[in-house]
Design a protein around this motif. Structure first.
Motif, PDB file in Angstrom:
ATOM      1  N   PRO A 150      26.207  39.901  48.028  1.00  0.00           N
ATOM      2  CA  PRO A 150      26.940  38.855  48.762  1.00  0.00           C
ATOM      3  C   PRO A 150      27.314  37.713  47.818  1.00  0.00           C
ATOM      4  CG  PRO A 150      24.602  38.728  49.234  1.00  0.00           C
ATOM      5  CD  PRO A 150      24.784  39.946  48.392  1.00  0.00           C
ATOM      6  N   LEU A 151      28.150  36.821  48.289  1.00  0.00           N
ATOM      7  CA  LEU A 151      28.497  35.636  47.502  1.00  0.00           C
ATOM      8  C   LEU A 151      27.230  34.831  47.232  1.00  0.00           C
ATOM      9  CD1 LEU A 151      31.723  34.374  49.306  1.00  0.00           C
ATOM     10  CD2 LEU A 151      31.537  35.963  47.404  1.00  0.00           C
ATOM     11  N   LYS A 196      34.955  34.281  51.053  1.00  0.00           N
ATOM     12  CA  LYS A 196      34.884  35.332  52.071  1.00  0.00           C
ATOM     13  C   LYS A 196      33.447  35.846  52.127  1.00  0.00           C
ATOM     14  CE  LYS A 196      39.760  36.481  51.992  1.00  0.00           C
ATOM     15  NZ  LYS A 196      40.257  35.309  51.303  1.00  0.00           N
ATOM     16  N   VAL A 202      38.962  34.032  47.457  1.00  0.00           N
ATOM     17  CA  VAL A 202      38.173  35.261  47.563  1.00  0.00           C
ATOM     18  C   VAL A 202      36.682  34.928  47.569  1.00  0.00           C
ATOM     19  CG1 VAL A 202      38.124  35.748  45.067  1.00  0.00           C
ATOM     20  CG2 VAL A 202      38.033  37.624  46.705  1.00  0.00           C
ATOM     21  N   ASP A 203      36.295  33.832  46.889  1.00  0.00           N
ATOM     22  CA  ASP A 203      34.868  33.524  46.839  1.00  0.00           C
ATOM     23  C   ASP A 203      34.424  32.657  48.019  1.00  0.00           C
ATOM     24  OD1 ASP A 203      36.253  31.340  45.870  1.00  0.00           O
ATOM     25  OD2 ASP A 203      34.645  30.706  44.545  1.00  0.00           O
ATOM     26  N   ARG A 259      29.687  36.787  53.961  1.00  0.00           N
ATOM     27  CA  ARG A 259      29.404  37.821  54.955  1.00  0.00           C
ATOM     28  C   ARG A 259      28.892  37.241  56.270  1.00  0.00           C
ATOM     29  NH1 ARG A 259      23.728  40.241  52.480  1.00  0.00           N
ATOM     30  NH2 ARG A 259      22.660  38.271  52.621  1.00  0.00           N
TER      31      ARG A 259
END
Ligand SMILES: [Cu+2]
Lengths: 414, 293
Positions: free
Chosen positions: A257-258, B86, B83-84, B88
């Motif tokens: 994940p990020l 997005k 994009v960073d 979860r």
């Protein structure tokens, strides 16, 4: 008429061309209290000011978080070390705060302490870019350091940023990787949507359908065949959604994940506290563009100290008669931030150990106006802040914070 | 009568007189011909109505592309810009809840007035097109961000399912419950398929980062820093790696209500209502020569 139009067009083009070259990006628009009383940058060094596309350079320096932090600014509880540039004209390779990796934010920085930063940057877009170090504080926004013009030469299309993933995949360019995959999916979805839409748009649309509906003949508008088509499209969509998800999960089993955790970093060792500065009075002479300070400086250390520099909001007022202070000016430091007239002192003799000396300090320069720092006249608290840099004969440098209320003088001083 | 047969037309009978029988309508399908004849439109009026269709399509595409894009930018903005962002947890929750609004309203307008089960698809399609135009013009041409940094999400999978629910069940409440839920729920899996490569792990400066994180870090947004990202805060975090499915289900749940609300708002906004003018207003507008009394 045509001539007028041509003239107007020429003026517009000249204006746009002029702006695109002259404009930096609004660093002077920040309120003076943000720039003089929060983060004071010093020792800022650009390893290169001329780089090629894909060539690396380093931006290093230190900053002091001022003790007299204004109430209106959120304290540096969550901080991100960043750079300011006109868009991503540079690529960021690595960043460090006090030697710690700074790709994430830091929690709990301490007021009154110093920090050291290092950024490894890389030329990306050809042209001249105004690059600043900056400290972004959650709740306060970016507090910017001195900006320097960096010339980037070469071809824009030759820039690439290769990277290797932990799964062993070598990526040629971070700018394009994964894009075709994502666009392919978007096109696939658009194709399904286009099929569904054209299925309906090919028929009589707005007026006929509305009239038929008014006559109660809904049966003519939606048939069993249409419902069947809907079921088929729904099935296709579900297969695409979940089939695609299962396939992506199988193809990329080790995805993460990020990341956004906060790190902690210890400040630099405290600088020796043996200089005490008391501001007795501070005035800003509006017509004379001069800040005049009456100070009482106590040297509690063991070495005599000479005043070398007053710095605030990245502007440096140097004691030009003190060679060690002049030698401290990095050649890469932006010249427009060094006051030409320097710092005037009522006494140039060093402050001896144990001595308390009254020194009048005068910082006069048009740069106060140019950098739009005089709007502290309209601040609600009308205070100023800055760092005083003092030097001992052995070369030791002492950095002391000073500040206090400031009184504007609107008429010429006698 | 207009002898040239061109220009000013006073009744549909004029058009019929001018039109030749063979080119009455453009519809080859027999059913479509029936619709035209039941509608009562004369063949030539039907031809003009087709021109009207084209104009409506053009207007819907341009107006709603702009309106939906603006709406999504204002309500979820950053979550879909980079994009960073997005993540979860919040991204699969915030995005569909906002993206469903205009498609739901369009669905109501198209279905109730014209029995066209295409409103949601129209909304999601024009949004995706407008988003890509924005990414190309603003992120690439104007500010020079790589496309990977601004790759958007799509709501087409959910929108299509919503329209399919409508045509099969033909009921707004069931479309909310099943179609609205589907819209929110499939947002995560349908976009994950497209964006999965951006979540590959990278080691950078001794820490783990996703490729998306690396893209955001490498191409700096001047102080759009990562601390602003709201990622996995709050109790949903306790669901660990299943957090996205919990988010997706919750998004579906919220979308049920969003759909019903915006379905009604769509109908309300598409009403044609008239207000009776007062005599004062009429006199101002020259409809009435002077105000009595
Ligand atoms: Cu600048």
């Amino acid at each position: 008429m045509l001539l007028k139009l041509i003239k107007f067009a020429a003026v517009c083009v000249a204006f746009i061309a002029g702006v695109s070259h002259a404009a930096a990006h609004g660093e002077r628009a920040q309120e003076p209290y943000l720039r003089t009383r929060t983060v004071q940058f010093y020792d800022v060094h650009f390893s290169k000011t001329d780089v090629k596309v894909n060539e690396r350079f380093e931006l290093t320096g230190k900053f002091r978080l001022m003790q007299d932090w204004p109430d209106a600014v959120t304290p540096p509880d969550i901080v991100f070390l960043s750079s300011i540039s006109p868009g991503p004209t540079i690529a960021r390779v690595e960043t460090y705060l006090n030697g710690e990796p700074a790709r994430q934010s830091f929690a709990g920085l301490e007021l009154g302490r110093d920090y050291e930063f290092r950024m490894v940057l890389e030329g990306r877009t050809p042209g001249s870019s105004h690059i600043h170090p900056s400290i972004s504080i959650k709740g306060s926004g970016p507090l910017v350091g001195p900006g320097q013009w960096v010339n980037i030469s070469g071809e824009a299309h030759s820039f690439a940023f290769p990277i290797k993933t932990m799964t062993g995949l070598q990526i040629e360019d971070l700018q394009t990787f994964g894009l075709a995959h994502a666009v392919g999916w978007h096109l696939a979805w658009l194709a399904v949507a286009a099929a569904w839409l054209s299925f309906w748009l090919a028929r009589p649309l707005i007026l006929p359908r509305w009239l038929v509906l008014q006559k109660g003949r809904e049966d003519l508008l939606i048939s069993l065949r249409d419902t069947g088509a809907g079921i088929i499209v729904a099935a296709i969509v579900l297969v695409m959604v979940f089939g695609g998800y299962v396939r992506a999960s199988a193809e990329y089993p080790y995805n993460v994940p990020l990341q956004s955790g906060l790190n902690r970093v210890a400040p630099l060792p405290a600088s020796p506290a043996y200089v005490e500065i008391k501001v007795i009075s501070a005035t800003y002479d509006v017509p004379g563009r001069s800040m005049r300070l009456a100070t009482q400086i106590t040297n509690k250390g063991s070495e005599p100290l000479s005043i070398g520099e007053l710095t605030t909001a990245n502007i440096r007022f140097l004691n030009q008669s003190l060679p060690v202070a002049m030698a401290d000016v990095d050649p890469s430091y932006p010249r427009d931030l060094i006051a030409r007239t320097g710092l005037k002192l009522s006494s140039d003799t060093p402050i001896n150990p144990g001595e308390t000396k009254e020194v009048r300090v005068e910082a006069t320069d048009a740069v106060w106006e140019l950098e739009r720092l005089v709007s502290f006249l309209t601040d609600v608290d009308s205070k100023f802040g800055g760092l005083l840099l003092l030097y001992a004969p052995n070369g030791e440098r002492v950095i002391a914070e000073m500040g206090g209320p400031i009184v504007p003088v609107f008429t010429e001083l006698k | 009568m207009n002898p040239s047969g061109e220009g000013r037309v006073t009744s549909t009978a004029d058009i019929d007189a001018a039109a030749s029988p063979r080119e009455n309508t453009r519809f080859k399908d027999k059913k479509d011909e029936t619709v035209i004849s039941v509608s009562g439109l004369t063949p030539s009026a039907a031809r003009y109505s087709r021109l009207f269709d084209v104009l409506v399509v053009a207007a819907v595409v341009t107006i709603f592309a702009g309106a939906i894009h603006l709406h999504v930018m204002l309500t979820v903005g950053d979550w879909d810009m980079y994009v960073d962002w997005k993540d979860r947890q919040y991204w699969p929750l915030v995005m569909p809840v906002s993206m469903i609004m205009f498609p739901a309203a369009l669905q109501a307008i198209f279905w109730v007035n014209f029995r066209l089960p295409i409103g949601a698809t129209v909304g999601a399609t024009v949004l995706l097109i407008a988003t890509w135009i924005g990414r190309y013009a603003n992120w690439w041409i104007w500010t020079g961000f790589p496309f990977t940094e601004g790759v958007p999400s799509q709501a087409l999978a959910g929108a299509l399912l919503m329209d399919m629910t409508l045509i099969v069940l033909r009921n707004s409440l069931f479309t909310s419950i099943i179609g609205g839920f589907a819209f929110g729920f499939v947002f995560w899996p349908s976009n994950y398929s497209a964006l999965a490569p951006f979540y590959l792990p990278v080691e950078h400066q001794g820490m783990v980062a996703s490729l998306a994180d690396m893209i955001g870090y490498t191409f700096p947004r001047s102080n759009m820093p990562e601390y602003l990202r709201i990622i996995e805060r709050g109790t949903l975090r306790t669901f660990g790696s299943s957090v996205s499915w919990v988010s997706a289900a919750f998004a579906g749940f919220i979308c049920i209500f969003m759909h019903q609300l915006w379905w009604r708002l769509g109908l309300f906004a598409s009403q044609a209502t008239f207000l009776k003018n007062s005599d004062v207003v009429k006199s101002f507008m020259g409809i009435k020569s002077s105000v009595a009394s």
